[in-house]
Design an enzyme around this catalytic site. Structure first.
Site, PDB file in Angstrom:
ATOM      1  N   LYS A 109       0.820  -1.221   0.000  1.00 57.08           N
ATOM      2  CA  LYS A 109       0.000   0.000   0.000  1.00 57.08           C
ATOM      3  C   LYS A 109       0.851   1.267   0.000  1.00 57.08           C
ATOM      4  CE  LYS A 109      -0.909  -0.626   4.965  1.00 57.08           C
ATOM      5  NZ  LYS A 109      -0.523  -2.056   5.000  1.00 57.08           N
ATOM      6  N   THR A 110       1.995   1.245   0.706  1.00 56.79           N
ATOM      7  CA  THR A 110       2.841   2.442   0.710  1.00 56.79           C
ATOM      8  C   THR A 110       3.421   2.687  -0.673  1.00 56.79           C
ATOM      9  OG1 THR A 110       3.402   2.021   3.024  1.00 56.79           O
ATOM     10  CG2 THR A 110       4.782   3.579   1.832  1.00 56.79           C
ATOM     11  N   GLU A 152      -2.691   6.889   2.093  1.00 55.56           N
ATOM     12  CA  GLU A 152      -2.516   5.483   2.462  1.00 55.56           C
ATOM     13  C   GLU A 152      -3.407   5.225   3.667  1.00 55.56           C
ATOM     14  OE1 GLU A 152       0.907   2.556   4.338  1.00 55.56           O
ATOM     15  OE2 GLU A 152       1.531   4.297   3.173  1.00 55.56           O
TER      16      GLU A 152
END
Length: 446
Positions: A109-110, A152
């Site tokens: 996700k980052t 995020e």
């Protein structure tokens, strides 16, 4: 909100929120058990430790997820009638009613959020960005902007299901941040079913959900919702993938039509999938195709994601945040593309996670030529097994699997890595704790 006090301000998420609040004209103070570089970079008053006296003059207290309601600072804030908000509640407030994209998932996700930030910048959209890592394009872990808001959204926090965005991107879903049976913690889900239900809640609040066509848990979580699929079987996929030691390239296909060659500066098949998620998220948001290819090509990688630290005695040192067996396996696959002897400094992260996944960690680490297992980085957790005992269990299992392995304390591991480093080696520091500091010291004190 006129003056906010942030507990744990040195953390990557809390420091990003502080930066964004400052940009909106909010006066910010903070405290942390160990103030450091992130806190100093904010240029705000930061106190060491936690004390109710820190609340003087504040009208809002922002607390990280693991802080219990009866913590002295939180309890005093409630007694004084201050507004007390969790990190995820504040993020939801900052995104509310704005054109926005949110990225979540067990892995990637980052990086996917960083890729999307690069795409939005390439499109000239002046994005507002909240990121769980450092990205040189921002710079840092947050970017105030007047354009769309990109965040995020950490699925480890059960409150993430209350965040509302226009386009919700979910990279994948596995049983991580799930507490062992009978255990409860604020930053863990009670079961995989609870995690999946929370994910559906997040996706349900978006206008469109972007999910992988190959992930059964996400397909189930998004069933009946407006959704768009990426990867094999979806509307966006990659053809002619060429994986290199420090990047890759492939033909980006959208609904059977080539959009052009995508070039990535980050290695590994997993990052091709992250790029597909970012590309479809951008398309769903209405970003033009040329900016997508340009943004992906410009993306330099997020800090601690297969980040080259330097060399010691002609051995290459790379640092990576991998702290789940799937991430460890993907990082080792990328490392093998370098053609070096892969030696790992592995620091398990969190007691409850390691108690559940220690066997899976050993299986994921087994392809390495050598693994040095460090004590578990507890992040303040307490468990039935000691941090050293869990690490020794992983090392013993690796030996049984035929992988050279040993358990060492941090300083012993540093001395061992320095003494045995040789040309052709790759020392790979893995974990979400302070193993990154060992990687830095290995290079700069070698």
């Amino acid at each position: 909100m006129k003056r906010a006090h942030l507990m744990g301000i040195e953390g990557v998420g809390m420091s990003a929120l502080a930066r964004l609040l400052l940009a909106e004209g909010v006066e910010v103070t903070g405290c942390d058990l160990a103030p450091g570089g992130r806190a100093r970079a904010l240029g705000v008053p930061v106190l060491r430790g936690h004390d109710p006296a820190h609340l003087e003059g504040a009208d809002t207290l922002v607390v990280p997820t693991p802080i219990p309601p009866d913590h002295p600072e939180a309890a005093e804030a409630q007694r004084r009638g201050l507004r007390v908000v969790r990190r995820m509640e504040l993020l939801a407030h900052l995104l509310e009613g704005r054109p926005s994209l949110g990225v979540t998932g067990t892995h990637g996700k980052t990086t996917t959020t960083g890729m999307l930030a690069s795409v939005l910048l390439a499109a000239g959209l002046d994005p507002w960005v909240f990121l769980g890592g450092d990205l040189s394009l921002l710079p840092g872990n947050a970017r105030p902007g007047r354009g769309p808001r990109l965040a995020e959204v950490d699925e480890s926090d059960p409150l993430f299901q209350g965040v509302r965005v226009r386009v919700a991107v979910a990279t994948n879903l596995e049983a991580d941040h799930v507490a062992p049976r009978g255990r409860r913690a604020p930053n863990y889900h009670g079961s995989l079913e609870e995690l999946q239900a929370a994910m559906r809640g997040f996706l349900l609040g978006a206008e469109v959900a972007v999910v992988p066509a190959s992930d059964p848990l996400l397909l189930e979580a998004s069933r009946g919702l407006p959704r768009r699929l990426f990867g094999e079987g979806g509307e966006v996929w990659a053809e002619g993938v060429e994986l290199g030691p420090w990047g890759s390239r492939f033909l980006l296909i959208h609904r059977g039509r080539p959009l052009g060659e995508a070039r990535l500066q980050v290695p590994g098949a997993h990052n091709v999938q992250n790029a597909l998620a970012a590309a479809l998220g951008a398309l769903a948001f209405g970003v033009e195709e040329g900016a997508i290819l340009e943004g992906l090509a410009r993306f330099p990688g997020v800090g601690r994601r297969f980040q080259r630290v330097g060399e010691v005695r002609e051995a290459l040192v790379v640092d990576d945040y991998a702290h789940h067996p799937t991430e460890v396996r993907a990082t080792l696959e990328a490392a093998r593309l370098l053609g070096r002897r892969v030696r790992v400094l592995f620091q398990p992260h969190r007691l409850l996670r390691t108690q559940e996944l220690w066997e899976a960690f050993a299986q994921a680490l087994a392809p390495a030529e050598e693994v040095v297992v460090l004590p578990v980085y507890t992040a303040g957790e307490r468990g039935e097994v000691s941090p050293e005992g869990l690490a020794q269990r992983i090392a013993e299992r690796l030996l049984a699997l035929g992988t050279e392995a040993r358990f060492l304390e941090n300083e012993e591991a540093l001395a061992y890595a320095r003494a045995t480093a040789a040309p052709g080696d790759l020392w790979l520091a893995l974990g979400a704790g302070d193993v990154t500091e060992l990687a830095r010291r290995l290079v700069h004190e070698g």
